[in-house]
Every structure is written in C-alpha cells, then in structure tokens.
Design an enzyme around this catalytic site. Structure first.
Site, mmCIF file in Angstrom:
data_model
loop_
_atom_site.group_PDB
_atom_site.id
_atom_site.type_symbol
_atom_site.label_atom_id
_atom_site.label_comp_id
_atom_site.label_asym_id
_atom_site.label_seq_id
_atom_site.Cartn_x
_atom_site.Cartn_y
_atom_site.Cartn_z
ATOM 1 N N ASP A 241 0.766 -1.241 0.260
ATOM 2 C CA ASP A 241 0.169 -0.260 0.206
ATOM 3 C C ASP A 241 0.749 1.123 -0.424
ATOM 4 O O ASP A 241 2.079 1.642 0.862
ATOM 5 C CB ASP A 241 -1.219 0.272 1.458
ATOM 6 C CG ASP A 241 -1.611 -1.298 1.447
ATOM 7 O OD1 ASP A 241 -2.278 -1.224 0.014
ATOM 8 O OD2 ASP A 241 -2.089 -2.327 2.229
ATOM 9 N N ASP A 354 -6.720 -4.490 -4.347
ATOM 10 C CA ASP A 354 -7.365 -3.962 -3.264
ATOM 11 C C ASP A 354 -8.438 -3.172 -3.293
ATOM 12 O O ASP A 354 -8.067 -2.498 -1.924
ATOM 13 C CB ASP A 354 -6.038 -3.741 -2.113
ATOM 14 C CG ASP A 354 -6.173 -4.077 -0.711
ATOM 15 O OD1 ASP A 354 -7.144 -4.250 -0.512
ATOM 16 O OD2 ASP A 354 -5.219 -3.562 -0.749
HETATM 17 ZN ZN LIG Z 1 -3.941 -1.950 -0.782
#
Ligand SMILES: [Zn+2]
Length: 1011
Positions: A241, A354
């Site tokens: 991320d 995601d």
């Molecule tokens: Zn993610």
C-alpha cells in the site's frame, strides 16, 4: 509427531552451531536517511535483548561477524529476529529484507562455506521502528501507538541444516494432504502412511538416514495427475500500500525491502516469477535513496528475463470509484508512460486487487490504454452477496469488455499451502468454463513478498495426483490460456460494486475536497495553458510542472488515501500535496491568463476598469458572478455570459440590463425545518417548474444524524443498521435571515446545532438565471461515530435513480427488493445524482461529496463521518462545502443537469481588465449538448499538438461537430495514451470535425497546430 518435536523443538535440528556477532553497535535517528549518511554516524554498543524506539524512528545497527573456520562446507546464515522491519546492507548495497512478521529472519551468507571466502565481514541492519502493518495500539487498525518499543531478540551466525528443512517441508505437505483431502480420498491415506514411514525411517541422531526418507516423499509427489486436472498459475506477489498504516515515506523502504528480497530469491530460484504492481514507487525510491540504484539495476535484469513482471498499468493502485474520468485516464497515461520508459513496454493487465469497488467506466478506459485484461479479488469481501464468477467478461457502460479474473483463493497474499491450492479449485465458480486460475503468493499489504518456503511447497505440488497442478507462471500465460478458453464465459454488465467499505465515499472529507478541487485546478491550468500556446505567443506549456502536480494528485488517489482509510500522518501528507497543487496551480493559471489575455489586462491610459471573465467549459454560460476582491467593487454580484471556452469582456453597465429576480419577503417561521420548506417552495416556484418538488408534510434540505458504529473497519464501513438510528437535526441556533433580498442574487442564512458539540451554518443562494438553488455550508464538526447527511424528499416516483460516474452515469434501484438492491444502501456519485419520472425530476449537485443514496423518493447526500480508527482525529475540523438542488422539467439530460453540475464545479474566472473593446473569443464549441468536451491539453510527447477529449454524456447515439478557432492544420483520432488511431484522420470541414458517438463513448483527438 515425536519426529517433528525433535526437529522443531528446543533441541531443533534445523539450525546447528551458532555464534554471536564479534561486535554489535547502533545509531538511532528520527529521519529516514540514506546509507552513506547513516554509516558516517557515531555508533554506540548494543546487545541482544535491548529495545529501541519510539515508533517511526530508525535504528542503524553495525554488525561485525566472524565465521568460525570449523564451519567449512556448511550453509551459514545470519539470523536476525527483532520487532520492526529490517534491511540488511552489505558493501553499501541493500541485500535482504528481514521481518519476523513476513517470515524472513535469515540472510544466507553462503550455501557452502569455502576456505577462500571472507570469514570476517561487516553488515549494517537498517531497522524501521514500525511493524509490517504499522504500529496500531491494541489492534491493527487502531491509531498508531507513538511510544512503541522494538526489541532485538536474536542476532547471530548459525549453521543451517538444509536437509532437515527439506524434510520438514515434505512432511508439512504430506500431513496437509492427509488432513485436507478427506477420508473419501485414497490420496489422503497414501500421504499419511508415507509420512508415517518417513518418521520411522529417520534416526534423528543420524542425518545419513534422511535422504531415504526424502525419497519416499519424492515418490508420492511424483505420482502424476490425469490430463483433466485443474492448473493453478502461481505468481509471486507483494501488495504494498502506497500509504496506509504508515506514511508514504516508509513505503519507499517497504518497496526496497520487498523487492531486494525478491531479487535474492530469483537468484536462487530461476523459475520464480513476481508480478510487481505499484511500480511508481520506484522513482520515489530512486529519488530519495541514491544508493538504491543497485537494486533497480537488478530489477531491470530480471524484467528482461521475464521473472520480475511489472503489472498494473496505472500510476498507483487507485481507488476505483472516486477519481474523475480524466484522473483515471491519467492514472493509466502516467503509469503506462512510466512502464514504457523504464521497461520498454506497456502493461497488458490492469491489476487492482485491493480496491473498494470498480467503476463501470473502467473497461472502456482500460481498452483505450492498451489493456484487455483485468485482475482483482476484492469482491470476495462482499458482506451480503457472493459474486457469481471468478473468470468472466466485464462489460462497461459503453459496451467495452475486458477479460476479468479473480484468483479463486480470494486473496493476493497466499503462502502456497495445500489448503489454499485446494480452495482455489473448490471455490472457483467458473471451472466448468475454464480450467486455469491464478494464485498470488507472498506477504502483502505492508510488503514482504514471497519466501523460499512458499516456493518449496509449490514445487512439491507441481503435478501430484489428487492435487491441482501448480505451475509457477506469469499473468500473461494465465490470461493467454483463459482467452483461448473464453468461449463459454459469462458476462457481467455494469459496475463491480463492493458491498463493504461504503463509508470510504465520505470519510476524510478534506481529502475528498482536495481531490475534486485539484482535479478542477489541473483541468483549468491545462485548458488555459494550451490556449496560451495556441494563440501563438512565446508561452511555454508547463509540461514538467503539470506532470509533477498530476503525479501528486494521482498518488493521493491511492486506495487507502482518497478513501480516507489511512492514519493521521498520511492525511497530513496528502493535504500538504493538495496545498502544493493549489499553490503551484494558481501560479500556473495566473501565468497562462497573463499570456493569453495580456493585451486586455494591461491598464491603458484613460481606460476604465472592467472585468474579464474566462470560462473553461465548452458551452455558453450566463451566471451571476461576485466581484468581491476585484478592485473598485463592493462585492455586489454581476451577471456574466459567454460562450464555450471563451473570454468575455463586459462593461459594468451591462449588468443593469440583467434580469432581476426577487426571492420574495421573508416569512420565517421559528421552526428549524419549516423555513427550509418555505424557502424551497418560494424558490422552486420561480420560473423553474410549474409544480411542487417536495411532497406535502415533508421538508427538503433536512439534516439527519445517524449513529455510525461499524463492526470493525471504522474508517471504511458504514453498516446498514445505521439507518435505524436516524435523528433529524432540529436545534436552531440562529433563525433564517435574509442576507441578500433580491436583484441578481437572493440569499438567506441560518445556523443549526448538530449533536452535542457541532454547529452548521448555511447560506442558501438563488441567482438570477440559475436553475438550481445552492447551499453554501460550513460545519464545525466535533463528533464521534456519527454520520451527517442531508435529505431531499421529492415528489417523484421512480424505481431507479441516476448517478454521475466517470464520463457518464448509471442507474441504481431506489428499492430494496433483493439482497443485491439493499446491499447498495449507500452508494457513490460524482457531481450529481438525479431522480426523475417522465417529464419531471430533481437533481442534487455537489462540489466535493461522493457518498449518496436514493431510497424511495428521498435523495440523500452523505456529508460527514467521524470514525476513530485508524485516524482518531478524522474529520474533526472546520468543513466548507456546497451542494445544490435542481428541480427540472423533462429529462435530466434535456434540462442540462450535467452542464449545471459542471458549472457549479468549474466557476467562471473573473480578472480585472482594462476597458479596451475586445470581441469575445471562443476556442471550441460542440454542436451537441450530449457531448462534453472534457479535456484540452498538450499532447505527450510535447510540441504543437493538442489533445482534446470528449465524451457522450446523455447515453445516446449522436453525431457532433467540434468547431475550433485554433490554427489546426491536421486532426486525427487517438487512443487514451495519445497514440494516433489507424485510419483515424479527421477531415477539417466548414462545420468543424465530424464525430460519431455511441452512448458514453470517450473520444480523444490530436490537433496538430500550425506554427
Ligand atoms: Zn491495499
């Protein structure tokens, strides 16, 4: 079991002799600094058992090692176990990431120690004082604990017994097969009996007995499958991320740790493949850490060998709902250009595993950017309905289709275990149509990536009777096979709506506002700069500055930043990036306007002051503008009108002829909501519509407060049960007061108390000629776990409401008939939503909100939330936003709702000018109201070529003529990557360029300008 205990227990045979480092010292810093700077610092003694911190600090350890001579011929590891995330540096290069959480605690010094190898060496370990998932206090998503300590529990040299390790992996697979294949399966018994024989055969005191035991395992693993068996394409992966429970800056090091570890693994395992998304983090890393270049060199080498595979195609793995159409195009444009520059090729797969839902416009955008394949798995997180496919065609609102695959293991961070392999087949909803699927293995979210053990597990299962075939593969090989098998696949039409995380349309309102505002700023800077270049001046298009600003905006669209599901440190960074875009954008706009309108801006002797109005939208506008801030004006509103992308110079006397509108006198009642009703009534009956918009007994502009306590994902989720806690906001602080009584603008304001400690002040504004009523809203928000919405019950009956999305719109039901309907109790929209019946409707417009709903006849706009994790301070601030209500006759298309929403989001620019006479000038006009000219920018590569992008916004098939006053010598269609289309040449005719549109089609055109 006795065997396992002996091998794994305190008397473990996995490791042989060990030896402590010759010396261990450390240096601690609050900053993330380059290696060269770190090693020049003064190091103090440290020892195993010491702890370091607090959170976000960095400890650099200097470790001097001396390998005993007696270890000749042995495999020697440097073992490091600590909290936090470590990186080993050797000879000035990062060589290996070390994290307990990512099952990486060994750095292999040699696989067989030779006499000639150096026995003394110095390593540095750079230890980040944060875990793989940040430093949440008490739970993963809790706000970070600022005072966490990080303990060093082991630092030593050891002999690694590889034959023991291999036996352990054999046994693990056999035991899993025995347990998981089930009693009805012969293979489970074969696996169990083989394991039993192996244990009997091994004498733990005599390693010479191990090979025969391994042979038994090899025999069962090599019993082959039949031809029909399912094939799993295993691809190494590491989801990182860009910022989430840690700041952007740490992500650079997460990438370094993850990718350098993968490169080490590739050196030892030439078959290993690794799909690397988020490649845009590479240049960030390269900029900040010069000593990284060794890593990027090795990455290039493995890219050439097709082992390290850049995937994604976008700048970051962005949110799939909220970025504008143009932002999404730029995600691909910046991403694909970067892939082309760095690796000599663009991506053929869009990779977004995601993200919290996927816009129905994405298929067309992918296709326009050279991508026909899409991979995600996030819909496996649906709380209500199970998505019915894993391999299917996904069809967008314009009819574009992409082949889509969800790895059926429902994860992007698998470990190559038997259980996951079996789930991948069992769970696969399309195994009747296709016999191949993906399995992504490697630690993810916080980085980490694959391990040797994951690979070793899957090697044993490559073709073993009773288990699916497992090939180490690539996304290209998988999709190529799926394409061949695709004839029976089903098609899913429309958005991929995630039935979870629906609070992310609202959380962190200032990030949402920054996004919308900066999208507008970059749009305007591009339009005005392009026109400045085209008008033949010496103006230089600010290409590199715009690229930098775009990349900041795109970075903030990452799927935990724009959705607001990040920690406070990330929010601070994100807001700072928006500040930079606003600041630099304002300067660039000023420069473009100066160049574009130079003659008009310079006051001439004897000239009187007037106002120059610039319109960056492609249609004529007549609006009331406020001249507050312009010299010589007291802020009284004026009326400006002008055509598409046009500058208008109007003398002040013009205003006197503007139509006058009266709002009527004030008859405020003391009730908190009744006056709103009154106000709406009187406004709605201005020339807009001949009928009532609000049903009897209902109040429009009704604020409502809800309890908002999700099950777990605080910043992410709003649960359906919040709807049961609705409380209308009725506490009036300051009654309605007329602030502007009429003329060109009428306005009234009031204040409300919200909850215990928040307040809301609103100015309601109706302008002459404006078909919508604006609500300028200020909120002091100090709530905890509350959700503020504003509701408009309207006198409209329809089973579907319409919501603007990227380059178009879609409909969602207003009823909750099925579970698929009620799971969409909270949805997203861009600048507007609309509820219409035949001949009449009401639209809600907004300037920075995304959460919305339409249930029955109530349109709601979601305004503010107050989650406490992972940012305890989320949204506790002053907020300013505007929404508007627009009742209309006819359809929303015919009534101009789309254009009005643009107008509200792209205000006219008024700048002081001299009063020299000047004809109005228009750069572009489009003949059809169905077609929106969205973008005007310089083409990349640069030069005197302009890109214009248009889309069909009504959902109709239409021919439109694009007319321009720019000196165009040649025009051609191009794709979204600005590559000319084959046979795309557009004749320049008297009426302009003839463009054919089907519903929601996006067209890009290259215009080559004369010198
Ligand atoms: Zn993610």
């Amino acid at each position: 079991f006795v065997f396992c205990n002996v091998i794994l227990g305190p008397q473990s045979m996995l490791f042989g002799d060990c030896c402590p480092p010759a010396s261990l010292s450390f240096f601690q810093t609050p900053r993330r600094i380059p290696y060269d700077e770190a090693v020049g610092q003064e190091f103090r003694p440290a020892k195993v058992g010491d702890s370091f911190g607090p959170t976000w600090e960095t400890c650099w350890f200097k470790v001097e090692l001396s390998i005993p001579q007696a270890w000749a011929g042995q495999e020697v590891h440097f073992v490091w176990e600590s909290d936090g995330e470590g990186m080993v540096w050797r000879d000035g290069q990062p060589v290996q990431g070390l994290t307990k959480e990512g099952e990486k605690t060994s750095y292999i010094l040699t696989s067989s120690l030779k006499e000639s190898e150096p026995h003394s060496l110095t390593l540095y370990v750079e230890l980040a004082c944060n875990g793989l998932f940040g430093a949440g206090k008490g739970s993963m998503i809790a706000p970070p604990d600022p005072d966490r300590r990080f303990t060093l529990s082991k630092a030593e040299l050891v002999i690694f017994n590889r034959d023991v390790y291999e036996l352990l992996v054999d046994l693990e697979i056999l035991l899993d097969m025995a347990q998981l294949l089930g009693e009805e399966n012969q293979r489970s018994f074969q696996a169990l009996y083989t394991a039993n024989q192996m244990v009997n055969m091994c004498d733990v005191t005599d390693p010479s007995t191990f090979p025969a035991a391994r042979d038994l395992a090899a025999a069962i693993f090599s019993q082959r499958n039949g031809k029909s068996q399912h094939t799993i394409h295993a691809v190494g992966h590491c989801h990182i991320d860009s910022a989430w429970l840690w700041p952007y800056e740490e992500t650079i090091r997460k990438c370094a740790r993850s990718w350098v570890t993968v490169v080490r693994l590739m050196e030892r395992n030439p078959e290993l493949t690794f799909a690397c998304s988020q490649v845009s983090d590479l240049p960030l890393g390269d900029l900040s850490f010069g000593s990284w270049r060794g890593v990027t060199g090795s990455i290039q080498e493995f890219v050439a060998k097709e082992q390290f595979i850049p995937v994604g195609g976008t700048w970051v793995e962005m949110d799939g709902n909220l970025p504008s159409g143009e932002s999404m195009v730029r995600q691909f444009l910046q991403g694909q250009l970067f892939f082309q520059e760095q690796f000599g090729r663009i991506c053929s797969e869009f990779w977004l595993p995601d993200t919290f839902g996927y816009s129905a416009q994405l298929p067309q955008l992918m296709r326009g950017c050279g991508i026909r394949r899409f991979l995600t798995q996030k819909l496996s997180w649906n709380l209500v309905n199970t998505f019915p496919h894993h391999t299917f065609f996904w069809e967008g609102i314009d009819g574009s289709r992409v082949l889509t695959h969800f790895p059926p293991g429902d994860s992007y961070g698998m470990h190559g275990r038997v259980e996951e392999i079996l789930k991948t087949v069992k769970n696969n909803k399309d195994k009747g149509c296709v016999n191949h699927s993906a399995l992504l293995f490697g630690f993810g979210d916080g980085g980490g990536g694959p391990t040797q053990k994951m690979l070793d597990r899957m090697k044993r299962m490559s073709d073993t009777d009773g288990l699916p075939r497992v090939q180490i593969s690539t996304p290209d090989r998988l999709f190529s096979v799926l394409e061949k098998e695709s004839s029976q696949l089903c098609t899913w039409v429309g958005e991929l709506f995630l039935e979870l995380h629906n609070g992310t349309y609202t959380t962190q309102a200032q990030i949402k506002k920054g996004n919308r505002e900066c999208e507008r700023i970059l749009h305007d800077v591009e339009v005005l700069s392009t026109l400045a270049v085209a008008r033949g001046s010496a103006f230089q298009y600010p290409a590199s500055q715009l690229q930098r600003l775009w990349r900041l905006l795109l970075l903030n669209q990452f799927h935990d930043v724009l959705p607001g599901s990040c920690i406070q440190l990330v929010v601070e960074d994100a807001l700072q990036y928006y500040t930079e875009i606003r600041r630099v954008g304002a300067r660039l706009q000023e420069e473009a306007v100066q160049s574009l309108c130079r003659e008009l801006l310079q006051p001439k002797a004897g000239s009187t002051e007037s106002t120059l109005v610039l319109n960056t939208l492609p249609w004529e506008r007549t609006e009331v503008i406020s001249r507050t801030g312009l010299p010589g004006h007291d802020g009284a509103p004026d009326l400006a009108s002008g055509g598409g992308l046009r500058e208008v110079r109007l003398s002040p006397s013009y205003w006197n002829r503007a139509p006058q509108t009266s709002l009527g006198s004030s008859h405020c009642t003391p009730f908190s909501t009744a006056f709103l009703l009154f106000f709406l009534h009187c406004c709605f009956s201005v020339p807009l519509c001949s009928r009532e918009s609000v049903p009897d007994g209902c109040y429009a502009n009704q604020f409502a407060l809800f309890d908002d306590v999700p099950l777990y994902w605080d910043a992410w989720d709003v649960m359906d049960y919040h709807l049961e806690t609705r409380k209308p906001v009725t506490m009036l602080l300051k009654p309605l007061e007329i602030t502007l009584a009429g003329g060109l603008r009428g306005s009234a304001s009031f204040s409300l108390q919200i909850g215990k400690s928040s307040t809301l002040t609103q100015e309601i504004i109706l302008d002459a000629t404006c078909p919508y009523l604006r609500f300028l809203t200020q909120v002091e928000w100090k709530e905890a776990h509350k959700f503020l919405k504003v509701e408009f019950p309207v006198q409209v009956r329809s089973t579907n409401a319409t919501y603007e999305i990227q380059f178009g719109h879609l409909q969602r039901p207003t009823h909750w008939n099925t579970s698929w309907d009620w799971a969409r109790f909270e949805v997203w929209a861009h600048k507007w939503l609309d509820l219409s019946e035949h001949g009449f409707g009401v639209a809600l417009l907004n300037d920075c909100k995304y959460g919305a709903s339409a249930h029955g006849n109530i349109l709601s706009l979601s305004l503010l939330r107050a989650p406490k994790s992972p940012d305890a301070t989320a949204d506790i601030a002053h907020h300013q936003f505007t929404y508007a209500v627009m009742p209309h006759l006819g359809s929303f298309q015919d009534a101009g709702v789309i254009q009005c929403a643009y107008n509200m989001n792209f205000p006219l620019h008024a700048v002081p000018a001299s009063s020299a006479q000047c004809p109005a000038w228009s750069a572009f006009s489009v003949s059809s109201p169905a077609v929106v000219l969205e973008t005007v920018k310089q083409a990349s590569p640069r030069g005197r070529t302009v890109v214009v992008r248009l889309y069909e916004a009504h959902g109709s098939t239409v021919v439109a003529w694009l007319q321009t006053s720019l000196p165009v010598k040649e025009a051609m269609l191009c794709d979204l990557l600005e590559r000319p289309a084959a046979q795309g040449s557009l004749p320049l005719e008297q009426r302009g360029m003839r463009l054919s549109f089907t519903p929601f089609r996006v067209l890009s055109i290259l215009l080559v300008l004369r010198q």
